[in-house]
Design an enzyme around this catalytic site. Sequence first.
Site, PDB file in Angstrom:
ATOM      1  N   PHE C 248       0.817  -1.220   0.000  1.00  0.00           N
ATOM      2  CA  PHE C 248       0.000   0.000   0.000  1.00  0.00           C
ATOM      3  C   PHE C 248       0.847   1.266   0.000  1.00  0.00           C
ATOM      4  O   PHE C 248       0.398   2.322   0.421  1.00  0.00           O
ATOM      5  CB  PHE C 248      -0.996   0.000   1.172  1.00  0.00           C
ATOM      6  CG  PHE C 248      -1.741  -1.294   1.324  1.00  0.00           C
ATOM      7  CD1 PHE C 248      -2.551  -1.754   0.296  1.00  0.00           C
ATOM      8  CD2 PHE C 248      -1.615  -2.062   2.467  1.00  0.00           C
ATOM      9  CE1 PHE C 248      -3.211  -2.975   0.414  1.00  0.00           C
ATOM     10  CE2 PHE C 248      -2.279  -3.282   2.586  1.00  0.00           C
ATOM     11  CZ  PHE C 248      -3.084  -3.733   1.569  1.00  0.00           C
ATOM     12  N   GLY C 476      -0.307  -8.748  -3.706  1.00  0.00           N
ATOM     13  CA  GLY C 476      -1.728  -9.040  -3.641  1.00  0.00           C
ATOM     14  C   GLY C 476      -2.468  -8.674  -4.899  1.00  0.00           C
ATOM     15  O   GLY C 476      -3.579  -9.116  -5.129  1.00  0.00           O
ATOM     16  N   ALA C 522       5.743  -3.279 -15.815  1.00  0.00           N
ATOM     17  CA  ALA C 522       6.454  -4.548 -15.958  1.00  0.00           C
ATOM     18  C   ALA C 522       5.831  -5.355 -17.092  1.00  0.00           C
ATOM     19  O   ALA C 522       6.518  -6.093 -17.806  1.00  0.00           O
ATOM     20  CB  ALA C 522       6.396  -5.334 -14.645  1.00  0.00           C
ATOM     21  N   ARG C 638      -7.366  -1.641 -20.555  1.00  0.00           N
ATOM     22  CA  ARG C 638      -7.533  -3.052 -20.839  1.00  0.00           C
ATOM     23  C   ARG C 638      -7.430  -3.879 -19.558  1.00  0.00           C
ATOM     24  O   ARG C 638      -6.588  -3.616 -18.700  1.00  0.00           O
ATOM     25  CB  ARG C 638      -6.451  -3.480 -21.817  1.00  0.00           C
ATOM     26  CG  ARG C 638      -6.533  -4.926 -22.204  1.00  0.00           C
ATOM     27  CD  ARG C 638      -5.576  -5.158 -23.353  1.00  0.00           C
ATOM     28  NE  ARG C 638      -5.411  -6.579 -23.604  1.00  0.00           N
ATOM     29  CZ  ARG C 638      -4.266  -7.109 -23.994  1.00  0.00           C
ATOM     30  NH1 ARG C 638      -3.200  -6.336 -24.160  1.00  0.00           N
ATOM     31  NH2 ARG C 638      -4.192  -8.393 -24.215  1.00  0.00           N
ATOM     32  N   ASN C 641      -6.907  -9.543 -16.344  1.00  0.00           N
ATOM     33  CA  ASN C 641      -7.536 -10.672 -15.656  1.00  0.00           C
ATOM     34  C   ASN C 641      -8.690 -10.148 -14.810  1.00  0.00           C
ATOM     35  O   ASN C 641      -8.485  -9.602 -13.727  1.00  0.00           O
ATOM     36  CB  ASN C 641      -6.495 -11.388 -14.785  1.00  0.00           C
ATOM     37  CG  ASN C 641      -7.067 -12.623 -14.111  1.00  0.00           C
ATOM     38  OD1 ASN C 641      -8.237 -12.646 -13.733  1.00  0.00           O
ATOM     39  ND2 ASN C 641      -6.262 -13.652 -13.975  1.00  0.00           N
ATOM     40  N   PRO C 642      -9.911 -10.318 -15.314  1.00  0.00           N
ATOM     41  CA  PRO C 642     -11.065  -9.715 -14.634  1.00  0.00           C
ATOM     42  C   PRO C 642     -11.243 -10.185 -13.182  1.00  0.00           C
ATOM     43  O   PRO C 642     -11.701  -9.427 -12.333  1.00  0.00           O
ATOM     44  CB  PRO C 642     -12.263 -10.127 -15.486  1.00  0.00           C
ATOM     45  CG  PRO C 642     -11.768 -11.065 -16.507  1.00  0.00           C
ATOM     46  CD  PRO C 642     -10.281 -10.994 -16.560  1.00  0.00           C
ATOM     47  N   GLN C 648      -9.179  -6.234  -6.898  1.00  0.00           N
ATOM     48  CA  GLN C 648      -8.526  -4.954  -6.611  1.00  0.00           C
ATOM     49  C   GLN C 648      -9.567  -3.869  -6.356  1.00  0.00           C
ATOM     50  O   GLN C 648      -9.420  -3.055  -5.440  1.00  0.00           O
ATOM     51  CB  GLN C 648      -7.623  -4.538  -7.781  1.00  0.00           C
ATOM     52  CG  GLN C 648      -6.329  -5.318  -7.849  1.00  0.00           C
ATOM     53  CD  GLN C 648      -5.453  -5.049  -6.649  1.00  0.00           C
ATOM     54  OE1 GLN C 648      -4.996  -3.940  -6.413  1.00  0.00           O
ATOM     55  NE2 GLN C 648      -5.234  -6.072  -5.840  1.00  0.00           N
ATOM     56  N   VAL C 713      -5.455  -0.393 -11.668  1.00  0.00           N
ATOM     57  CA  VAL C 713      -6.697  -0.668 -10.949  1.00  0.00           C
ATOM     58  C   VAL C 713      -6.531  -0.713  -9.435  1.00  0.00           C
ATOM     59  O   VAL C 713      -7.508  -0.864  -8.713  1.00  0.00           O
ATOM     60  CB  VAL C 713      -7.301  -2.005 -11.419  1.00  0.00           C
ATOM     61  CG1 VAL C 713      -7.653  -1.916 -12.899  1.00  0.00           C
ATOM     62  CG2 VAL C 713      -6.349  -3.169 -11.162  1.00  0.00           C
ATOM     63  N   GLU C 715      -5.682   1.414  -7.012  1.00  0.00           N
ATOM     64  CA  GLU C 715      -5.967   2.479  -6.051  1.00  0.00           C
ATOM     65  C   GLU C 715      -7.278   3.193  -6.291  1.00  0.00           C
ATOM     66  O   GLU C 715      -7.861   3.786  -5.384  1.00  0.00           O
ATOM     67  CB  GLU C 715      -4.794   3.476  -6.067  1.00  0.00           C
ATOM     68  CG  GLU C 715      -3.526   2.793  -5.613  1.00  0.00           C
ATOM     69  CD  GLU C 715      -2.253   3.572  -5.838  1.00  0.00           C
ATOM     70  OE1 GLU C 715      -1.918   4.385  -4.971  1.00  0.00           O
ATOM     71  OE2 GLU C 715      -1.582   3.354  -6.867  1.00  0.00           O
TER      72      GLU C 715
END
Lengths: 352, 165, 752
Positions: C248, C476, C522, C638, C641-642, C648, C713, C715
């Site tokens: 975090f 995470g 990355a 995009r 991975n949903p 998140q 995604v 924050e």
Amino acid sequence: MNRFDYIRPVSVSEAIAAAAVPGSAYLAAGTNLLDLMKVGTTRPERVIDITRLPGLDRIEWLPDGGVRIAAMVRNSDLAYDERFARTFPAVAEALLSGASAQLRNAATVGGNLMQRTRCAYFHDLASACNRRVAGSGCDARDGENRLHAVLGWSEHCIATHPSDFCVPLVALDALVEVEGPHGAREIPVDLLHALPGATPERETALAPGELVVALRLPAEAADFSGNARYLKLRERTSYAFAVVSAAAALELEGKLIRKARVALGGVAAKPWRAREAEVALTGMPASAEAFAKAAEIALADALPSGDNAFKIELARRIVVRALSLAFEGTPEVMPALPASPFSTTAGAIHVA
Amino acid sequence: MSLSISLTINGQARTVVLDDPRVTLLDLLRERLDLPGTKKGCDRGQCGACTVLVDGRRINSCLSLAASLDGTEVTTIEGLAEGEALHPVQAAFIAHDGFQCGYCTPGQIMSAVGLIKEGHANGDPERIRELMSGNICRCGAYQGITEAILEAQKASTEANRRDAA
Amino acid sequence: MSLDTASPTARRHGSNAGQPLTRRDGLLKVTGRATYAADNHPDGMLYAVTAISRIARGRVTALDVGAARAHAGVVEVLTPANRPPLAHDPDEKMPPFGFRVEVLQDDTVRYVGQPIALVVAETLEAATEAAALLDPQYEIADARTDRSNGDRFGLAAVGIGAPPRTVHGDLAAGLAAATHVTEAEYETPAQYHNAMEPHAVVAEWHGDRVTLDMPNQAMALSCAAYGAYFDIPAENVLIRSPFLGGGFGSKAILNGPQILAILAARMLKRPVKLVLTRTQMYGPVGHRGHTWQKLRIGTDAQGRLTALHHHALCATSSFDEFIEPAANASLPLYDSPAILVEHEGLRLDIGTPGPMRAPGEASGSAALEVAMDEAAVACGMDPLEFRLANYAETEPGTGRPFSSKALRECYLEGAKRFGWAGRPLEPRQMRDENGFLVGWGMGTAVFHCPHFPAEARATLRADGTALVETAGADMGQGAWTALAQIAAEALGLDPDQVEFHSGISTLPDGGIAGGSGHTASAGLALNNAGEDAIAKLAAIATADPASPLFGAGNIGVVARSGRLHRIDDEGRSESYVDILARAGQAEVIGTAKAARDPAIAEAHAMFSHGAVFAEVKVDPDLGQIRATRLVGAFAAGRVINPRLVRSQYFGGMIWGTSFALHEEAVTDRRTGRIMNADLAEYHVPVNADVPSLDAILIEEDDPYVNPLGIKGVGEIGITGTVGAIANAVWHATGVRVRRFPVRIEDLLIARA
Ligand SMILES: Cc1cc2nc3c(=O)[nH]c(=O)nc-3n(C[C@H](O)[C@H](O)[C@H](O)COP(=O)(O)OP(=O)(O)OC[C@H]3O[C@@H](n4cnc5c(N)ncnc54)[C@H](O)[C@@H]3O)c2cc1C
Ligand code: SF4
Ligand code: FES
Ligand code: FES
């Protein structure tokens, strides 16, 4: 944590003998004691493990309908004991609203009764605290005291007692059986925890070395089983100590209140029985007005000890609500969120 | 003063010599018995990361004195799967994304196993949420955790029913 | 969500990216085999425990080192008197964002919780008790603990290098043109990251090389920084951080206790483990700073903004400068002819704040979204309608186009799913069947899209599998899974055929895992490395007369399912295995460095957006609150991975709930001590606090943000949620609370 001698006695008398040495502490599950030892609030030289003492893990029903709960019975075992929960539903609800499932699985009846205040200054060794070090002062008095006591406090200490369990217990005239170096005696739970006065370091009526061996609920306490609730306000939905809480129990004849019991939690250094409010309710028809009047009376002597005047109004309101809920009747099954306002059954809010 | 205790840990009987009575069950597991799967998040009973089963009941190992648990049976996250076969709760946590960083996860899973054994949730998500509230997840995986437990509990009830039949 | 076949996501269906795979590290995490820093236990390891100051300002005048040393098992006690030298002055900042740290440089105390000694012992129990025996004595100076006694100062920058003041248009004119000006002050408290995993390090030296097991969000930067502190080359520092138990933002920056433990390991020539206690995490490892924010919103008769003024007073420490860039949250969202955002600093005797999940946006949007709600009420408009009326089609003030912005879709889809239509304008209108007050509120979510330089390597192996490597961090967000998906896609392989190595500093620099930019940063490096490997493979095949792809060099090939296909004739293809076998090569290695194109970045405003809708229930008499339903719709480019992305968003929304209703560090103003520095009284949500969450993933094709079209995604979920909940509390009760978190007593109003 300081170094200590670990002693595991095999009988109550051996335990009491071991505790005669000054600087001793009884260890039950340790969920409060070890925590206090880790922060350094207590530094016992000798830790006497009482978890294996024979005979201290039983719930016994007495011939007159009362119940005797030995001191090592775990909080969750008591709360989920079917007969107990049916007979003393507010006590079961209070137990299940305290701490977490894991802590309740460990915590013992004796340890819950004897747990110490959560006052942050009591836990902070750099702060002055009369309860921790007699005569050192009270840093809570002018400090962060939003959640401190509004009843029965003194200039020397404004701490509250954190137990949920104890609140319905005082309402129901529970008493503890104690054994000590000078023999056995009984103490009503209402007299177990001391108000601070000028000696906040004297937290309970127990003499050094005395051991709580059992808790008793009298048969009359069962008369309230149909109309008994515990309600607890928290700053999150679960796993938090009470901002304020209340136990209410009624014995009704139609709408008429034959007997009433009211106690408050989170407001004083002890679970606070509101006897005068009970008197005012007795013989009255249940009504929003009667409950409001009882709440007024219960908090008549309340005074803010700091930044906490709101707790007085909140306590009044929770008394009214707890009474309304008790009047509605004990729920058939334990609510999913025990003691939470959000477990309220339909309509309860409208009663008062 | 040295103290010898016996524990059954994940099914294995062990004799542990404690040179220091201060050792908690959590520190015993992590620092002395090479079982670091159980996590420390607060060391004060405030988070649930250290949850293990003692004699089948979930408790916070950080507030348990190891010496006091002499003779008990301890189950940790390392002892849950049977070989390569995951415990249904473990599998359900993966399927429902019941974790993110994974740090609270051993405690959540042990707590969930304890909760299912206790049998008080009855497939009610609200009861599961309440009874899992002693396990804080800062990542906020609560929804997946609740769903995973619902599924695992259903599976275990069905298995019990089959066994009974 | 429409599944238009022409949409970019649909085009990518059937590929690796975009699939809701479960976590690759799931098995390790559910079996307790995922290794976090403190799980390591090298032979001969010692335990280090810090002693911390309980005063906020002054000097340590005495420590009972004798008592500590006398405790059985104690090996060493480090104090300013005997602390070995460090090669970098800890009072000098280390660019790009090294903070000043407290490493026993002298006896000065600058905040409560500062390390004032380090005890090293054979056991944890001994080290812990010996640290307690130090019994520090102090010379105490008056502590600055609040707005009333802190020192205000002007700022050169906020956040990490952002401007402290931005003006667009003429604020005075805008305010003069308004038919109504909404003006209010909002307060947000100090909050602490409280990742479940405490900060920890296991340090082991071999000569002038050191191995550090530690949770780390920025490995390459940290290696350089530790190298500077210990006077060794950065490559002599090996950091292993396969898993972080939450970061975090708090595990990206060096801190004093970890440096001291590493120093102790060198001094004692034995491995040393240090794990902070929960209480010790309130001070030396950063926090979200306290803010006081004033907003003025001018509106005209049609409910259009004429002026937006956001002033933030932000607390920081007495010795460093991190300033929560709160007011900047008002820059990108709403169209207004005049915008002024400005910051002012406040020096207190506290540990230095730092970036904490959505730094700036979280606190700033909390204030802005409540102010917007107040302005909507003043205009007699529905809050959603009001926001739509002030929708910014281009970046306010600059007029730059957004790289993409599907916020309108977020508003509409979110409102639909939530059932927003028919919400009464007036507060205190809704009750549930049990008599609880019910309120609905909403807020806009926004977060910028940083992109960090990163590197990666992809190795195609003779057996047709691949190894991809980058020094990324899984805290995470699911890096192991999403990054492997991206690499697999670039390599034309199934994720199962791709071995993914990460979390160790010897791998190519994966950039910073922060700012919600890790997957993009990355990921792009991995994608490019994969493409590089494929290009090399294609070069081999197309030059080989024995290959069906011979001569296709100019036509081009496409990699799919472990084979290269001619683009113009997909029937002509060859497997990687065959290509490499014939070439007699064990592997081909692709490498890449990736960064954002500065020209494109300059030309576009880049943000993720969202809309959050909240339902709260409030006990009408007792004031207890529960956020019973949250729906968030987010557009963040995009989606790789949903499943992970949804998690998140949920996490962010729970943080928003926490901000709105729970978290707050309570400081004793006399002493500067945080009186709830734990997890029992510092409340974060528990499972029962979040009964219902829903996240909608709005499609967004962004050709500019980076070639992969990925925003971030991690924050954004906090922003929007705080305001949505606070506004719902107002809608339920009619009480406008402007100080976070909303507390029971705020709602104790006379019964309706
Ligand atoms: C995070 C957290 C949250 C909590 N939340 C709540 C809550 O919401 N509500 C609530 O009510 N409680 C709460 N608790 C407190 C918890 O209920 C107590 O810690 C527990 O009941 C203590 O029982 P124990 O058996 O562990 O006692 P121990 O910790 O073993 O003992 C507590 C004290 O009692 C003494 N003692 C124990 N047994 C006896 C005996 N038989 N005779 C004489 N003295 C004895 C010990 O010497 C010690 O001083 C919470 C605790 C934690 C850590
Ligand atoms: S209120 Fe009581 S327990 Fe708290 S600091 Fe004062 S004396 Fe100590
Ligand atoms: S580590 Fe035991 S409850 Fe947090
Ligand atoms: S998964 Fe990170 S704390 Fe729960």
